[in-house]
Design an enzyme around this catalytic site. Structure first.
Site, short mmCIF file in Angstrom:
data_model
loop_
_atom_site.label_atom_id
_atom_site.label_comp_id
_atom_site.label_asym_id
_atom_site.label_seq_id
_atom_site.Cartn_x
_atom_site.Cartn_y
_atom_site.Cartn_z
N HIS A 173 -3.00 6.49 4.62
CA HIS A 173 -1.57 6.58 4.86
C HIS A 173 -1.05 7.93 4.37
O HIS A 173 -1.50 8.45 3.35
CB HIS A 173 -0.82 5.49 4.08
CG HIS A 173 -1.00 4.11 4.64
ND1 HIS A 173 -1.72 3.83 5.77
CD2 HIS A 173 -0.54 2.90 4.19
CE1 HIS A 173 -1.70 2.53 6.00
NE2 HIS A 173 -0.98 1.95 5.06
N GLY B 244 -4.19 -0.64 7.87
CA GLY B 244 -3.22 -1.42 7.12
C GLY B 244 -2.92 -2.75 7.78
O GLY B 244 -2.46 -3.69 7.12
N CYS C 48 0.82 -1.21 0.00
CA CYS C 48 0.00 0.00 0.00
C CYS C 48 0.85 1.27 0.00
O CYS C 48 0.58 2.21 -0.75
CB CYS C 48 -0.94 -0.01 1.20
SG CYS C 48 -0.14 -0.39 2.77
N LYS D 143 10.19 -3.53 1.77
CA LYS D 143 9.20 -3.69 0.69
C LYS D 143 9.19 -2.44 -0.18
O LYS D 143 9.17 -2.53 -1.42
CB LYS D 143 7.80 -3.92 1.28
CG LYS D 143 7.54 -5.28 1.86
CD LYS D 143 6.13 -5.31 2.45
CE LYS D 143 5.86 -6.60 3.19
NZ LYS D 143 4.52 -6.59 3.84
#
Length: 339
Positions: free
Chosen positions: A242, A160, A129, A213
């Site tokens: 976010h 999340g 995300c 990531k």
């Protein structure tokens, strides 16, 4: 478009439910929806097009006759069933991190690297995300000026982590406001009225898995394995949305006004960056907030300015709904491109 039988694995979770909502809102050509989850969650109900559908247990047979499968059930379900779904004739779009870095699985953000879809062998990975919203913003900068280094700090909402984390924040905040204690269960430390610089497990290099990531996925999406990226991922007491503070060091000199114009032309981006004082308050400017992004499809960007610490640098701030563009919407947009 031909109408399709679509399965959603993890249909009872926060991302799975959002996927079902996005399929309906975008009028994706669903002939039949097959909601799947773990055996203990079967027989629960999910709502689609005004009907309550019974959730089925995820097993090999569940994918027979399915044209498209959206995986939102976490890495364990993806490892066990994703390739089996492909073998049974379904196209798979996986939201977990299981296959993202495999060279034979394309990692796709439709606004950035749609051409990579031609490499798929039945399975496509949905990026993390926080990676998705960042690369959408970086894309026009990369194309216009080239990127030599990225420094990003994230401020990531509890959604999340999932529905249990949302409930933990709600209950913990209530308990603390009432003068009671509430022991953390989902997170290692208190999340209410706090900020945790700890998302996922720590790796040997002292970065967390979430931070790595962002590094590795961004390099893959831009097909630039040497792009310099460093990330700090922080969990904050926000329910949905976010936020990211991004510093971009460009190859060529980037002018903030020109970057602002490029971002306004980028599909999927809304610039919220009025630098004039708000009437009545000379210190207040217009900038995007997580609460404004919740429920929206776009990535919102503001605080665009030249970075005074380097010769070729741009600093900016972006926010996005992590359940939508950061997960469910991006997956459905990939499916729209394919079908």
């Amino acid at each position: 478009m031909t109408k399709l039988t679509v399965a959603v694995v993890g249909a009872t979770g926060a991302v799975g439910r959002e996927m079902i909502k996005v399929l309906e809102q975008r009028k994706f050509p669903v002939k039949a929806l097959v909601p799947l989850a773990t055996a203990r969650k079967q027989k629960r109900k999910v709502r689609f097009r005004g009907n309550d559908l019974t959730v089925r247990a995820t097993n090999d047979r569940a994918f027979s006759g399915v044209d498209l499968t959206l995986f939102a059930g976490g890495g364990t379900a993806s490892q066990e069933f994703a390739w089996e779904a492909v073998r049974r004739g379904s196209l798979v779009i996986d939201n977990s991190s299981t296959f993202r870095m495999r060279p034979d699985v394309p990692l796709i953000v439709p606004e950035v690297n749609p051409d990579s879809l031609r490499l798929h062998r039945g399975l496509i990975a949905n990026p993390n995300c926080s990676t998705i919203q960042m690369v959408v913003v970086l894309n026009p900068i990369c194309r216009g000026y080239g990127i030599s280094r990225v420094v990003v700090s994230t401020y990531q909402s509890v959604s999340g982590t999932g529905r249990d984390a949302i409930e933990e924040l709600r209950r913990q905040a209530k308990a603390l406001l009432e003068g009671r204690k509430y022991a953390p269960k989902v997170y290692p430390r208190q999340i209410a009225f706090n900020a945790l610089p700890h998302i996922d497990v720590f790796e040997d290099n002292q970065y967390t898995k979430e931070e790595m990531k962002m590094v590795n996925e961004t390099r893959k999406i831009f097909s630039d394995p040497r792009m310099k990226i460093t990330a700090t991922a922080v969990r904050v007491p926000v329910f949905v949305g976010h936020a990211e503070s991004i510093n971009v060091e460009t190859v060529e000199k980037a002018d903030a006004d020109e970057v602002r114009k490029l971002l306004k032309k980028q599909r999927g981006v809304v610039v919220v960056d009025d630098r004039k004082p708000t009437e009545g308050d000379p210190n207040l400017r217009t900038y995007p907030l997580p609460v404004d992004a919740a429920g929206r499809d776009e990535v919102f960007v503001g605080r665009i300015r030249e970075d005074i610490s380097v010769e070729n640098g741009i600093a900016l701030w972006c926010v996005s709904d992590n359940l939508r563009k950061g997960a469910a919407l991006n997956a459905v947009q990939i499916a729209e491109l394919l079908f």
